[in-house]
Design a protein around this motif. Structure first.
Motif, short mmCIF file in Angstrom:
data_model
loop_
_atom_site.label_atom_id
_atom_site.label_comp_id
_atom_site.label_asym_id
_atom_site.label_seq_id
_atom_site.Cartn_x
_atom_site.Cartn_y
_atom_site.Cartn_z
N GLN A 211 0.82 -1.20 0.00
CA GLN A 211 0.00 0.00 0.00
C GLN A 211 0.86 1.26 0.00
O GLN A 211 0.52 2.26 -0.64
CB GLN A 211 -0.92 0.00 1.22
N LEU A 212 1.99 1.21 0.70
CA LEU A 212 2.90 2.35 0.74
C LEU A 212 3.45 2.64 -0.66
O LEU A 212 3.53 3.80 -1.08
CB LEU A 212 4.04 2.08 1.71
N VAL A 213 3.84 1.60 -1.38
CA VAL A 213 4.39 1.78 -2.73
C VAL A 213 3.32 2.36 -3.67
O VAL A 213 3.59 3.29 -4.43
CB VAL A 213 4.92 0.44 -3.27
N VAL A 214 2.09 1.82 -3.61
CA VAL A 214 1.01 2.31 -4.47
C VAL A 214 0.75 3.79 -4.23
O VAL A 214 0.69 4.61 -5.16
CB VAL A 214 -0.27 1.49 -4.25
N GLY A 215 0.60 4.16 -2.95
CA GLY A 215 0.33 5.55 -2.63
C GLY A 215 1.51 6.46 -2.93
O GLY A 215 1.34 7.59 -3.41
N GLY A 216 2.71 5.97 -2.64
CA GLY A 216 3.91 6.76 -2.89
C GLY A 216 4.12 7.05 -4.36
O GLY A 216 4.48 8.18 -4.75
N VAL A 217 3.90 6.07 -5.21
CA VAL A 217 4.06 6.26 -6.66
C VAL A 217 3.03 7.27 -7.17
O VAL A 217 3.37 8.17 -7.97
CB VAL A 217 3.91 4.92 -7.40
N ALA A 218 1.78 7.14 -6.71
CA ALA A 218 0.74 8.07 -7.15
C ALA A 218 1.09 9.51 -6.76
O ALA A 218 0.96 10.44 -7.56
CB ALA A 218 -0.60 7.68 -6.55
N ALA A 219 1.56 9.70 -5.52
CA ALA A 219 1.91 11.04 -5.06
C ALA A 219 3.13 11.58 -5.81
O ALA A 219 3.18 12.77 -6.16
CB ALA A 219 2.17 11.02 -3.56
N ALA A 220 4.12 10.73 -6.06
CA ALA A 220 5.33 11.16 -6.75
C ALA A 220 5.01 11.61 -8.18
O ALA A 220 5.54 12.62 -8.66
CB ALA A 220 6.35 10.04 -6.76
N VAL A 221 4.16 10.86 -8.85
CA VAL A 221 3.81 11.21 -10.23
C VAL A 221 3.06 12.54 -10.27
O VAL A 221 3.38 13.42 -11.09
CB VAL A 221 2.96 10.09 -10.86
N THR A 222 2.07 12.71 -9.40
CA THR A 222 1.31 13.96 -9.42
C THR A 222 2.16 15.14 -8.97
O THR A 222 1.97 16.27 -9.45
CB THR A 222 0.06 13.85 -8.52
N PHE A 223 3.07 14.91 -8.03
CA PHE A 223 4.00 15.98 -7.63
C PHE A 223 4.84 16.42 -8.83
O PHE A 223 5.04 17.61 -9.06
CB PHE A 223 4.90 15.52 -6.49
N GLY A 224 5.32 15.43 -9.58
CA GLY A 224 6.12 15.76 -10.76
C GLY A 224 5.33 16.53 -11.80
O GLY A 224 5.83 17.51 -12.38
N VAL A 225 4.08 16.13 -12.01
CA VAL A 225 3.23 16.85 -12.96
C VAL A 225 2.98 18.27 -12.49
O VAL A 225 3.08 19.24 -13.26
CB VAL A 225 1.90 16.10 -13.15
N GLY A 226 2.65 18.41 -11.20
CA GLY A 226 2.43 19.74 -10.65
C GLY A 226 3.65 20.62 -10.73
O GLY A 226 3.57 21.81 -11.02
N ASN A 227 4.81 20.04 -10.50
CA ASN A 227 6.06 20.77 -10.56
C ASN A 227 6.35 21.26 -11.98
O ASN A 227 6.77 22.41 -12.19
CB ASN A 227 7.22 19.89 -10.07
N LEU A 228 6.08 20.41 -12.97
CA LEU A 228 6.29 20.80 -14.37
C LEU A 228 5.33 21.92 -14.76
O LEU A 228 5.72 22.89 -15.44
CB LEU A 228 6.08 19.60 -15.27
N ILE A 229 4.09 21.80 -14.35
CA ILE A 229 3.10 22.83 -14.70
C ILE A 229 3.44 24.16 -13.99
O ILE A 229 3.37 25.23 -14.58
CB ILE A 229 1.68 22.38 -14.31
N GLY A 230 3.84 24.04 -12.72
CA GLY A 230 4.21 25.25 -11.99
C GLY A 230 5.43 25.93 -12.58
O GLY A 230 5.48 27.15 -12.69
N ALA A 231 6.41 25.13 -12.99
CA ALA A 231 7.64 25.69 -13.59
C ALA A 231 7.35 26.33 -14.94
O ALA A 231 8.01 27.30 -15.34
CB ALA A 231 8.68 24.59 -13.75
N ALA A 232 6.33 25.79 -15.63
CA ALA A 232 5.99 26.36 -16.95
C ALA A 232 5.14 27.62 -16.83
O ALA A 232 4.89 28.30 -17.82
CB ALA A 232 5.25 25.32 -17.78
N GLY A 233 4.67 27.89 -15.59
CA GLY A 233 3.88 29.09 -15.37
C GLY A 233 2.49 29.02 -15.93
O GLY A 233 1.88 30.04 -16.25
N VAL A 234 1.94 27.82 -16.08
CA VAL A 234 0.60 27.65 -16.62
C VAL A 234 -0.44 28.09 -15.62
O VAL A 234 -0.36 27.72 -14.46
CB VAL A 234 0.38 26.17 -17.03
#
Length: 234
Positions: A211-234
């Motif tokens: 369960q830790l791996v499932v939740g951790g992967v989901a959070a890591a992926v969305t964090f990365g997406v959010g970081n890319l969008i934030g860096a792009a200034g969208v």
């Protein structure tokens, strides 16, 4: 010797009537809101925006889970009730044929024809019991044991809310970054997975890590997406 059969062992509930909506709701609330908060935190450092996103995610997710579970269970219940009504009519219109059908079901399970006919005859003398046995044999349900849509909806709402509030709590108490939420969420993910092992055949550490791996992967992926969008200034 006593005429009463001695019980040597007990089985756990494997039907998932209460386990599935409760576990799924809590896990979904924890994973989805942790991932949502991580995604927003990846794109902005504004804790008010992050907390608002977490509250909105909790409310929307809990209501969606409750509504979906209610409609799903209500539809399942209505279908079962319609089929049980068909069986009830058949028992009233063709009792001999239904009794013969019941006897044949016992024969198919290895009971001798004479004994099967006798048992089917005894069961058929009680219309309510006959309906219950036929429904169990043919539909896999009993008229008096159909799931409640309201219970399923409320349990899903509450369990999702409990799971979803955990990653949000650090922000509600003044956390300034994602670290505290991540620690609470990871501990909760492992604990929830370990708790599930109590009603499964898996070890507590395996269920917890999974369960830790499932939740951790989901959070890591969305964090990365959010970081890319934030860096792009969208």
């Amino acid at each position: 010797m006593s005429g009463r059969a001695e019980m040597h062992h007990q089985h756990r509930d494997v039907t998932g009537g209460w386990l599935r909506p409760s576990v799924f709701g809590a896990m979904d609330g924890l994973v989805s809101n942790f991932a949502l908060i991580a995604g927003v935190a990846g794109g902005t450092a504004d804790t008010k925006v992050i907390a608002l996103s977490g509250v909105a995610g909790l409310a929307a997710g809990a209501l969606s889970m409750a509504g979906g579970e209610y409609v799903s269970v209500a539809s399942q219940r209505e279908l079962a009730q319609a089929e049980i009504a068909v069986e009830r009519r058949e028992l009233a219109r063709h009792p001999e044929d239904e009794q013969a059908e019941l006897a044949q079901s016992f024969v198919d399970k290895g009971v001798s024809p004479d004994l099967a006919a006798e048992v089917a005859g005894q069961i058929s003398r009680n219309p309510d019991r006959a309906l219950e046995v036929h429904a169990r044999n043919e539909l896999g349900v009993a008229p008096g044991e159909l799931p409640s849509p309201l219970v399923a909806a409320v349990s899903s709402f509450l369990s999702f809310s409990v799971g979803a509030v955990l990653p949000l709590l650090p922000y509600l108490f003044g956390a300034r970054d994602l670290l505290a939420s991540a620690v609470v969420s990871c501990l909760a993910l492992f604990a929830a997975g370990a708790l599930v092992s109590a009603v499964t055949a898996r070890t507590w550490w395996f269920s917890g890590l999974r369960q830790l791996v499932v939740g951790g992967v989901a959070a890591a992926v969305t964090f990365g997406v959010g970081n890319l969008i934030g860096a792009a200034g969208v």
